[in-house]
Design an enzyme around this catalytic site. Structure first.
Site, PDB file in Angstrom:
ATOM      1  N   GLY A 126     -10.279  17.768  -2.661  1.00 46.44           N
ATOM      2  CA  GLY A 126     -10.485  18.313  -3.983  1.00 46.44           C
ATOM      3  C   GLY A 126      -9.432  17.612  -4.930  1.00 46.44           C
ATOM      4  O   GLY A 126      -8.511  18.001  -5.893  1.00 46.44           O
ATOM      5  N   ALA A 127      -9.680  16.197  -4.937  1.00 50.54           N
ATOM      6  CA  ALA A 127      -8.478  15.168  -5.538  1.00 50.54           C
ATOM      7  C   ALA A 127      -9.066  14.780  -6.726  1.00 50.54           C
ATOM      8  O   ALA A 127      -8.368  13.859  -7.293  1.00 50.54           O
ATOM      9  CB  ALA A 127      -7.970  13.973  -4.664  1.00 50.54           C
ATOM     10  N   SER A 128     -10.258  15.153  -7.338  1.00 47.62           N
ATOM     11  CA  SER A 128     -10.777  14.347  -8.450  1.00 47.62           C
ATOM     12  C   SER A 128     -10.009  14.660  -9.748  1.00 47.62           C
ATOM     13  O   SER A 128     -10.223  14.036 -10.957  1.00 47.62           O
ATOM     14  CB  SER A 128     -12.405  14.427  -8.446  1.00 47.62           C
ATOM     15  OG  SER A 128     -12.686  15.969  -8.684  1.00 47.62           O
ATOM     16  N   ASN A 173      -6.612  21.655  -0.431  1.00 42.84           N
ATOM     17  CA  ASN A 173      -6.695  21.903  -1.604  1.00 42.84           C
ATOM     18  C   ASN A 173      -8.008  22.182  -2.296  1.00 42.84           C
ATOM     19  O   ASN A 173      -7.741  23.105  -3.191  1.00 42.84           O
ATOM     20  CB  ASN A 173      -6.161  20.758  -2.312  1.00 42.84           C
ATOM     21  CG  ASN A 173      -6.127  21.121  -3.884  1.00 42.84           C
ATOM     22  OD1 ASN A 173      -5.230  22.027  -4.635  1.00 42.84           O
ATOM     23  ND2 ASN A 173      -7.126  20.485  -4.670  1.00 42.84           N
ATOM     24  N   SER A 225      -2.426  30.723  -3.476  1.00 38.89           N
ATOM     25  CA  SER A 225      -2.269  31.023  -4.640  1.00 38.89           C
ATOM     26  C   SER A 225      -1.232  32.078  -4.651  1.00 38.89           C
ATOM     27  O   SER A 225      -1.246  33.160  -3.877  1.00 38.89           O
ATOM     28  CB  SER A 225      -3.638  31.368  -5.460  1.00 38.89           C
ATOM     29  OG  SER A 225      -3.043  31.938  -6.736  1.00 38.89           O
ATOM     30  N   TYR A 277     -11.014  36.188  -5.718  1.00 33.84           N
ATOM     31  CA  TYR A 277     -10.145  35.038  -5.529  1.00 33.84           C
ATOM     32  C   TYR A 277      -8.951  35.263  -5.038  1.00 33.84           C
ATOM     33  O   TYR A 277      -8.482  34.809  -3.921  1.00 33.84           O
ATOM     34  CB  TYR A 277      -9.879  34.505  -6.904  1.00 33.84           C
ATOM     35  CG  TYR A 277      -9.136  33.273  -7.165  1.00 33.84           C
ATOM     36  CD1 TYR A 277      -9.614  32.037  -6.727  1.00 33.84           C
ATOM     37  CD2 TYR A 277      -7.594  33.269  -7.159  1.00 33.84           C
ATOM     38  CE1 TYR A 277      -8.699  30.997  -6.582  1.00 33.84           C
ATOM     39  CE2 TYR A 277      -6.860  32.182  -7.269  1.00 33.84           C
ATOM     40  CZ  TYR A 277      -7.373  30.915  -6.836  1.00 33.84           C
ATOM     41  OH  TYR A 277      -6.799  29.707  -6.998  1.00 33.84           O
ATOM     42  N   ALA A 328      -8.739  37.795  -2.771  1.00 33.90           N
ATOM     43  CA  ALA A 328      -9.046  38.150  -1.439  1.00 33.90           C
ATOM     44  C   ALA A 328      -9.094  36.435  -0.607  1.00 33.90           C
ATOM     45  O   ALA A 328      -8.675  36.629   0.566  1.00 33.90           O
ATOM     46  CB  ALA A 328     -10.593  38.706  -1.219  1.00 33.90           C
ATOM     47  N   THR A 329      -9.578  35.551  -1.038  1.00 36.04           N
ATOM     48  CA  THR A 329      -9.829  34.178  -0.336  1.00 36.04           C
ATOM     49  C   THR A 329      -8.524  33.674  -0.036  1.00 36.04           C
ATOM     50  O   THR A 329      -8.471  33.143   1.037  1.00 36.04           O
ATOM     51  CB  THR A 329     -11.004  33.261  -1.397  1.00 36.04           C
ATOM     52  OG1 THR A 329     -10.131  33.131  -2.491  1.00 36.04           O
ATOM     53  CG2 THR A 329     -12.053  33.904  -1.488  1.00 36.04           C
ATOM     54  N   LYS A 330      -7.598  33.826  -1.173  1.00 32.34           N
ATOM     55  CA  LYS A 330      -6.478  33.010  -1.188  1.00 32.34           C
ATOM     56  C   LYS A 330      -5.380  33.914   0.167  1.00 32.34           C
ATOM     57  O   LYS A 330      -4.606  33.315   0.804  1.00 32.34           O
ATOM     58  CB  LYS A 330      -5.726  32.724  -2.267  1.00 32.34           C
ATOM     59  CG  LYS A 330      -6.544  32.026  -3.235  1.00 32.34           C
ATOM     60  CD  LYS A 330      -6.708  30.536  -2.510  1.00 32.34           C
ATOM     61  CE  LYS A 330      -7.193  29.528  -3.355  1.00 32.34           C
ATOM     62  NZ  LYS A 330      -7.186  28.287  -2.782  1.00 32.34           N
TER      63      LYS A 330
END
Length: 267
Positions: free
Chosen positions: A9-11, A77, A129, A142, A144-146
């Site tokens: 996810g580096a763009s 990331n 996060s 969000y 929950a995922t982190k």
């Protein structure tokens, strides 16, 4: 020998900031994007990787190993945001954010582990996060995922320590990035029981991001982790109030902490 680093996810945003900073420090950095374009605008190498497609993960990791002979650091990331009342958010969108933020991150982690075991060394940094430490209203999925990724970090750390591999998490607070543009927003339905509260909170969420920290602070922390002989399991990069909120959650009664959050989000 300069370390070989993969940043997913580096763009843009935090990922781009981390990859650029580490490249400037002399590391061999490979950033990823689902559809790399205008790669001449990036000082580091930008290659294709979609965390939802396992073949692209394998291809990217194999490309790096074949070219460099090793892979020393993964900065896990890549991710996406999501907002909405739990009741109103479509279940398929909830599953999609878990597929990206949680299962996608795990698939990348699983793909790099064989090479790191072979080397008997490596560092995996899962970007989580502050939201993963608490259930935030209208950002529950969000969170929950982190939060799930934080726990998997702890479990994996113990499982791979004997192979010389370090697994840590680094949790950013609010940063001034373009995350809002890629976030899934549950529509504000006119007949929703949460319509007014949700509308108010969308403005609060966007304001927090706009006034957030510079991504360079995340990059500096990742650099610190990479060079630590014995890094901690959890790192948090945020302002004083964000860090204090996690401390308060540990020490305050649940309902009192809930009241403080509700006051902040005008509920």
């Amino acid at each position: 020998m300069s370390k070989v680093i993969l940043v997913t996810g580096a763009s843009s945003g935090i990922g781009k900031g981390i990859a650029t900073f580490l490249h400037e420090k002399g590391y061999h950095v490979y950033g990823t994007s689902r559809k790399p374009k205008n790669i001449e605008n990036y000082p580091f190498k930008l290659i294709a990787l979609d965390v939802l497609k396992i073949e692209t993960i394998k291809n990217a990791v194999n490309f790096i190993i074949n070219k460099e002979g090793r892979l020393d650091v993964l900065v896990n990331n890549a991710g996406m945001g999501i907002t909405g009342p739990i009741e109103d958010t479509p279940s398929e969108e909830m599953k999609a954010v878990f597929d990206t933020n949680f299962f996608g991150a795990i698939d990348v982690l699983k793909t790099v582990l064989p090479q790191m075991r072979l080397q008997k060394s490596g560092t995996i940094i899962n970007v989580t996060s502050f939201a993963g430490y608490m259930g935030l209203p209208f950002r529950g999925m969000y969170s929950a995922t982190k939060g799930a990724l934080e726990l998997v970090t702890e479990a994996t750390s113990m499982e791979v320590k004997g192979f010389g591999i370090k697994v840590v998490s680094v949790a950013p607070g609010d940063f001034a990035t373009n995350i809002a543009q890629g976030r899934y927003h549950t529509p504000v339905f006119e007949d929703s029981a949460y319509r007014e509260d949700y509308k108010t909170n969308l403005d609060i969420i966007d304001a927090d991001v706009t006034g957030g920290m510079n991504p360079i602070e995340m990059a500096k922390t990742v650099y610190k982790i990479i060079n630590a002989k014995n890094p901690k399991i959890h790192y948090k990069v945020g302002n004083l109030l964000e860090k204090f909120s996690i401390v308060l959650k540990r020490i305050l009664p649940d309902r009192l902490y809930e009241k403080i959050l509700m006051n902040h989000y005008k509920l």
